[in-house]
Design a protein around this motif. Sequence first.
Motif, mmCIF file in Angstrom:
data_model
loop_
_atom_site.group_PDB
_atom_site.id
_atom_site.type_symbol
_atom_site.label_atom_id
_atom_site.label_comp_id
_atom_site.label_asym_id
_atom_site.label_seq_id
_atom_site.Cartn_x
_atom_site.Cartn_y
_atom_site.Cartn_z
ATOM 1 N N THR A 1 2.052 14.406 7.594
ATOM 2 C CA THR A 1 1.559 15.633 6.974
ATOM 3 C C THR A 1 1.225 16.608 8.092
ATOM 4 N N HIS A 2 1.552 17.871 7.867
ATOM 5 C CA HIS A 2 1.275 18.923 8.844
ATOM 6 C C HIS A 2 1.163 20.236 8.082
ATOM 7 N N ASN A 3 0.095 20.945 8.319
ATOM 8 C CA ASN A 3 -0.142 22.224 7.615
ATOM 9 C C ASN A 3 -0.050 22.050 6.100
ATOM 10 N N ASP A 4 -0.633 20.956 5.623
ATOM 11 C CA ASP A 4 -0.689 20.657 4.188
ATOM 12 C C ASP A 4 0.681 20.453 3.552
ATOM 13 N N LYS A 5 1.675 20.152 4.379
ATOM 14 C CA LYS A 5 3.013 19.840 3.866
ATOM 15 C C LYS A 5 3.392 18.439 4.299
ATOM 16 N N HIS A 6 4.291 17.816 3.546
ATOM 17 C CA HIS A 6 4.691 16.441 3.799
ATOM 18 C C HIS A 6 6.126 16.393 4.314
ATOM 19 N N PHE A 7 6.373 15.491 5.266
ATOM 20 C CA PHE A 7 7.700 15.348 5.869
ATOM 21 C C PHE A 7 8.046 13.862 5.941
ATOM 22 N N THR A 8 9.286 13.534 5.593
ATOM 23 C CA THR A 8 9.719 12.134 5.570
ATOM 24 C C THR A 8 11.047 11.977 6.307
ATOM 25 N N GLU A 9 11.463 10.722 6.505
ATOM 26 C CA GLU A 9 12.691 10.310 7.204
ATOM 27 C C GLU A 9 12.503 10.499 8.712
ATOM 28 N N SER A 10 12.534 9.383 9.438
ATOM 29 C CA SER A 10 12.127 9.369 10.837
ATOM 30 C C SER A 10 12.878 10.363 11.718
ATOM 31 N N LEU A 11 14.205 10.389 11.659
ATOM 32 C CA LEU A 11 14.954 11.306 12.520
ATOM 33 C C LEU A 11 14.699 12.762 12.155
ATOM 34 N N ALA A 12 14.602 13.043 10.857
ATOM 35 C CA ALA A 12 14.303 14.412 10.429
ATOM 36 C C ALA A 12 12.903 14.830 10.880
ATOM 37 N N ILE A 13 11.949 13.902 10.836
ATOM 38 C CA ILE A 13 10.591 14.182 11.316
ATOM 39 C C ILE A 13 10.620 14.508 12.806
ATOM 40 N N ILE A 14 11.356 13.702 13.568
ATOM 41 C CA ILE A 14 11.418 13.920 15.018
ATOM 42 C C ILE A 14 12.025 15.287 15.332
ATOM 43 N N GLU B 1 0.819 -1.213 0.000
ATOM 44 C CA GLU B 1 0.000 0.000 0.000
ATOM 45 C C GLU B 1 0.853 1.264 0.000
ATOM 46 N N GLN B 2 2.122 1.137 0.417
ATOM 47 C CA GLN B 2 3.025 2.294 0.390
ATOM 48 C C GLN B 2 3.428 2.668 -1.034
ATOM 49 N N ARG B 3 3.078 1.808 -1.986
ATOM 50 C CA ARG B 3 3.374 2.097 -3.396
ATOM 51 C C ARG B 3 2.145 2.610 -4.144
ATOM 52 N N HIS B 4 1.029 2.745 -3.446
ATOM 53 C CA HIS B 4 -0.178 3.263 -4.096
ATOM 54 C C HIS B 4 0.017 4.745 -4.426
ATOM 55 N N PRO B 5 -0.590 5.224 -5.491
ATOM 56 C CA PRO B 5 -0.425 6.632 -5.908
ATOM 57 C C PRO B 5 -0.762 7.631 -4.798
ATOM 58 N N GLU B 6 -1.763 7.297 -3.964
ATOM 59 C CA GLU B 6 -2.158 8.229 -2.904
ATOM 60 C C GLU B 6 -1.002 8.482 -1.939
ATOM 61 N N PHE B 7 -0.266 7.419 -1.608
ATOM 62 C CA PHE B 7 0.856 7.614 -0.678
ATOM 63 C C PHE B 7 2.093 8.143 -1.390
ATOM 64 N N LEU B 8 2.312 7.742 -2.635
ATOM 65 C CA LEU B 8 3.465 8.253 -3.378
ATOM 66 C C LEU B 8 3.375 9.762 -3.576
ATOM 67 N N ALA B 9 2.182 10.316 -3.514
ATOM 68 C CA ALA B 9 2.027 11.769 -3.583
ATOM 69 C C ALA B 9 2.556 12.429 -2.310
ATOM 70 N N ILE B 10 2.612 11.649 -1.217
ATOM 71 C CA ILE B 10 3.126 12.156 0.060
ATOM 72 C C ILE B 10 4.624 11.900 0.173
ATOM 73 N N ASN B 11 5.038 10.681 -0.154
ATOM 74 C CA ASN B 11 6.458 10.340 -0.182
ATOM 75 C C ASN B 11 6.743 9.582 -1.481
ATOM 76 N N PRO B 12 7.266 10.261 -2.483
ATOM 77 C CA PRO B 12 7.522 9.611 -3.774
ATOM 78 C C PRO B 12 8.460 8.419 -3.677
ATOM 79 N N PHE B 13 9.234 8.332 -2.584
ATOM 80 C CA PHE B 13 10.139 7.209 -2.401
ATOM 81 C C PHE B 13 9.394 5.968 -1.901
ATOM 82 N N GLY B 14 8.125 6.158 -1.482
ATOM 83 C CA GLY B 14 7.318 5.025 -1.044
ATOM 84 C C GLY B 14 7.794 4.395 0.244
#
Length: 203
Positions: free
Chosen positions: A57-70, A38-51
């Motif tokens: 998501t926060h304030n309509d923006k997307h954030f990835t990579e666990s340590l960077a998110i923290i 399901e991480q390869r579905h288009p809906e999620f790839l729009a959030i993280n293209p790397f799947g």
Amino acid sequence: MITLYKYTHPSRAETVVWALEELGFDYDTKELDGHKFEQRHPEFLAINPFGKIPAITHNDKHFTESLAIIEYLNDLHPDRPLTPNHNDENYAEKNYKLRQVVSFGLIEIESYLWILTKIKVLENYEGWPEGTAENCMKNIQNALPIAISWLDDQEYIAGDHFTFADIYYHHLFNWLKMLGFELPEQVKGYLKRLSQREKFPRR
């Protein structure tokens, strides 16, 4: 509202869950079934293209990579409790120690853990040459005494108070256990102390 995307099974996303709990943020979760890709579905790839998981998501923006998110979440908090206090006279030294500990884990432990997991658990050899698993284990075993020594005279892995490094090393040490590494009592005690924290996620 913060939305966290995580797998239905344990993954790096659990570190973000713990950070969210420690920071006291309201959030909701959306679980993806990795076995159904399901991480390869288009809906999620729009959030993280790397799947990859986790993502938020926060304030309509997307954030990835666990340590960077923290770190992003910690910066949203007025007190930034998961990093050293900027007003501490030894801030530069304490912040260096935090970054050193996390960098060491990423380079000297996690990189080899991920290859080992692909070979031993996911059965995804990707053309790894014979002996790769053994070399990974050797490198991890060489690095572990250094990481463990940081607990010799301090309660937390990067210094005198709880930081996001402890969330990260809780993840790393449990990953090691999952792959069959025997951890010393010192580390077992550390993991037990962390799991007794009020905000430790229990769901």
